[in-house]
Design an enzyme around this catalytic site. Sequence first.
Site, short mmCIF file in Angstrom:
data_model
loop_
_atom_site.label_atom_id
_atom_site.label_comp_id
_atom_site.label_asym_id
_atom_site.label_seq_id
_atom_site.Cartn_x
_atom_site.Cartn_y
_atom_site.Cartn_z
N PHE A 159 -7.56 -8.37 -13.36
CA PHE A 159 -8.51 -7.31 -13.16
C PHE A 159 -8.44 -6.18 -13.80
CE2 PHE A 159 -10.22 -4.88 -9.27
CZ PHE A 159 -11.33 -5.70 -9.08
N THR A 185 -7.67 -12.66 -18.01
CA THR A 185 -6.40 -12.03 -18.45
C THR A 185 -6.54 -11.98 -19.83
OG1 THR A 185 -5.15 -14.21 -18.80
CG2 THR A 185 -4.85 -13.00 -16.60
N GLU A 224 -19.07 -18.85 -21.48
CA GLU A 224 -20.27 -18.06 -22.14
C GLU A 224 -19.60 -16.83 -22.63
OE1 GLU A 224 -23.76 -18.77 -22.76
OE2 GLU A 224 -22.76 -17.40 -24.20
N GLY A 262 -11.59 4.20 -29.00
CA GLY A 262 -11.45 3.14 -28.43
C GLY A 262 -12.24 1.78 -28.62
N GLU A 285 -8.00 -1.51 -31.40
CA GLU A 285 -6.88 -1.30 -30.73
C GLU A 285 -5.88 -0.45 -31.55
OE1 GLU A 285 -6.05 -3.22 -27.97
OE2 GLU A 285 -8.04 -4.27 -27.85
N ASP A 291 -9.50 -12.54 -34.57
CA ASP A 291 -10.40 -12.72 -33.38
C ASP A 291 -11.53 -13.48 -33.63
OD1 ASP A 291 -11.61 -11.59 -30.64
OD2 ASP A 291 -13.13 -10.90 -31.93
N LYS A 302 -12.98 -17.22 -31.94
CA LYS A 302 -14.43 -17.47 -31.61
C LYS A 302 -14.96 -18.64 -32.21
CE LYS A 302 -14.81 -12.83 -30.08
NZ LYS A 302 -14.98 -11.25 -30.57
N GLY A 354 -17.62 -5.06 -23.71
CA GLY A 354 -18.01 -4.07 -22.74
C GLY A 354 -17.74 -4.59 -21.28
N1 LIG Z 1 -13.08 -5.97 -22.75
C1 LIG Z 1 -14.04 -6.58 -23.42
O1 LIG Z 1 -15.04 -6.35 -23.71
C2 LIG Z 1 -14.11 -8.35 -23.63
C3 LIG Z 1 -15.28 -8.84 -24.19
C4 LIG Z 1 -15.04 -10.36 -24.39
C5 LIG Z 1 -14.19 -11.11 -23.81
N2 LIG Z 1 -12.86 -10.35 -23.37
C6 LIG Z 1 -11.57 -11.20 -23.01
O2 LIG Z 1 -11.51 -10.87 -21.63
C7 LIG Z 1 -10.24 -11.04 -21.34
C8 LIG Z 1 -9.85 -9.75 -20.55
O3 LIG Z 1 -10.18 -8.68 -21.18
P1 LIG Z 1 -9.90 -7.07 -20.73
O4 LIG Z 1 -10.48 -6.24 -21.53
O5 LIG Z 1 -10.54 -7.20 -19.41
O6 LIG Z 1 -8.28 -7.06 -20.47
P2 LIG Z 1 -7.49 -5.91 -19.67
O7 LIG Z 1 -8.31 -4.88 -19.52
O8 LIG Z 1 -6.29 -5.79 -20.62
O9 LIG Z 1 -7.20 -6.58 -18.60
C9 LIG Z 1 -6.24 -7.77 -18.34
C10 LIG Z 1 -6.00 -8.07 -17.00
O10 LIG Z 1 -4.99 -9.32 -16.89
C11 LIG Z 1 -3.97 -9.02 -16.21
N3 LIG Z 1 -2.96 -9.83 -16.31
C12 LIG Z 1 -2.24 -9.82 -17.31
N4 LIG Z 1 -1.06 -10.81 -17.08
C13 LIG Z 1 -1.29 -11.47 -16.04
C14 LIG Z 1 -0.93 -12.73 -15.17
N5 LIG Z 1 0.22 -13.18 -15.55
N6 LIG Z 1 -1.39 -12.81 -14.25
C15 LIG Z 1 -2.48 -12.16 -13.56
N7 LIG Z 1 -2.96 -11.24 -14.20
C16 LIG Z 1 -2.72 -10.93 -15.44
C17 LIG Z 1 -3.73 -7.57 -16.28
O11 LIG Z 1 -2.89 -6.85 -15.10
P3 LIG Z 1 -1.71 -6.00 -15.66
O12 LIG Z 1 -2.45 -4.70 -16.15
O13 LIG Z 1 -0.99 -5.38 -14.24
O14 LIG Z 1 -0.66 -6.66 -16.59
C18 LIG Z 1 -5.31 -6.85 -16.36
O15 LIG Z 1 -5.56 -6.86 -14.82
C19 LIG Z 1 -9.27 -11.04 -22.76
O16 LIG Z 1 -9.08 -12.39 -22.72
C20 LIG Z 1 -10.48 -10.52 -23.51
O17 LIG Z 1 -10.14 -10.96 -24.59
C21 LIG Z 1 -12.87 -9.00 -23.29
#
Ligand SMILES: NC(=O)c1ccc[n+]([C@@H]2O[C@H](COP(=O)([O-])OP(=O)(O)OC[C@H]3O[C@@H](n4cnc5c(N)ncnc54)[C@H](OP(=O)(O)O)[C@@H]3O)[C@@H](O)[C@H]2O)c1
Length: 347
Positions: free
Chosen positions: A11, A102, A155, A212, A215, A226, A230, A327
């Site tokens: 989340f 996650t 997707e 931002g 990383e 990355d 993909k 995003g």
């Molecule tokens: N952000 C983007 O724009 C984007 C775009 C495309 C794809 N993605 C992909 O989408 C996924 C999520 O990205 P995000 O940006 O939302 O990452 P994020 O903000 O870092 O969120 C990751 C979430 O996963 C939780 N988590 C970690 N370990 C866990 C576990 N063992 N059990 C349950 N929850 C766990 C974290 O909780 P804690 O914080 O409490 O550890 C956090 O809520 C990634 O795989 C990323 O590559 C992201």
Amino acid sequence: MRQVRLVIVGFGVVGQGLAELLVTQRHLLQTQYDLSVTLVGVATGRGGYLYREQGLDIPTLLNLARRGGPLTVDALNTDVQHWPHALDGLRESHADILAEATGTNLRDGEPGLSHVRLALTQGMHVITANKGPIALASTELFALARAHNVQLRVEATVMAGTPVISTICEGMAGSSVRAIRGILNGTTNYILSEMAQGRDYSEVLSIAQAQGYAEADPTADVEGYDAVAKLLILASTVFGQILRPEQVARYGITAITREDVARAQQEGKRIKLIASLRYDGQTVQARVEPVSLPFFDPLATIDGVMNAITVETVALPQVTIVGPGAGRLQTGQGLLADLIAVARASS
Ligand SMILES: NC(=O)c1ccc[n+]([C@@H]2O[C@H](COP(=O)([O-])OP(=O)(O)OC[C@H]3O[C@@H](n4cnc5c(N)ncnc54)[C@H](OP(=O)(O)O)[C@@H]3O)[C@@H](O)[C@H]2O)c1
């Protein structure tokens, strides 16, 4: 009306984006898709798995998460069940769809791989934005989905909510895809676009980190890992070809200089980090590398964090899809589209 019970594991940015869309698009889901979605479970790493049979209140969850507060039973103050780990909660509660969001881990796919594996084994549909499990274990996971008669949709793993996988696999079905070339990483495209304005790599990287877009440890983006992930997902979903990461020729952008970029411009070209798959009918060649593209190439003018992909098929010589690749709402949208597709196909 079709009732769907959803669990979101992870989340953060993306999980919250999907939750927000469930609120803002609730009326549309009901009127246009005859679909009522109840969020029954949410899990984070620190807070564990929270589950409420009658549904969790999404605005409360979003408020807590945005304030940085813990997602705990105390904070929610209702008849919520709690397990310290998502796997235990998934095993002992009941839902129709898991949205897995996650963090991506390209070494072993965890913790997402175990979440996806368990959910499919339990007969839950899975939608995911997490690249790790699909890049590393797509054969096993799609086979598990088939064996349990459920869907696995991915997707949002490539270009977020910009519909690439469904467009190629469903919209272009039967067209004999021969090649795919894409700008699949927004961070590197931002850096190269800024370098085209006359800046140095290290200067632009610092700006990207401050804004931002990159990383603190930019290795996964700037060294091409990355984009490799993909490509592995596209090779599997589009061509049914399973590649290991080391089978992708990979070159990042760290060796590109301001002078290289300026020279390319003088020759009427733009340097882009291009991820490509070329299919000869039997095998797939995969590459991630900086390429000097002539200005007339549809990918040459894609600037900033924008992503794009060009697909070549026998029937459709060149189709280019341009859109956001990251995003909160943009990626949440990819999950929402998959959720609707799952509900439609299983009704
Ligand atoms: N952000 C983007 O724009 C984007 C775009 C495309 C794809 N993605 C992909 O989408 C996924 C999520 O990205 P995000 O940006 O939302 O990452 P994020 O903000 O870092 O969120 C990751 C979430 O996963 C939780 N988590 C970690 N370990 C866990 C576990 N063992 N059990 C349950 N929850 C766990 C974290 O909780 P804690 O914080 O409490 O550890 C956090 O809520 C990634 O795989 C990323 O590559 C992201």
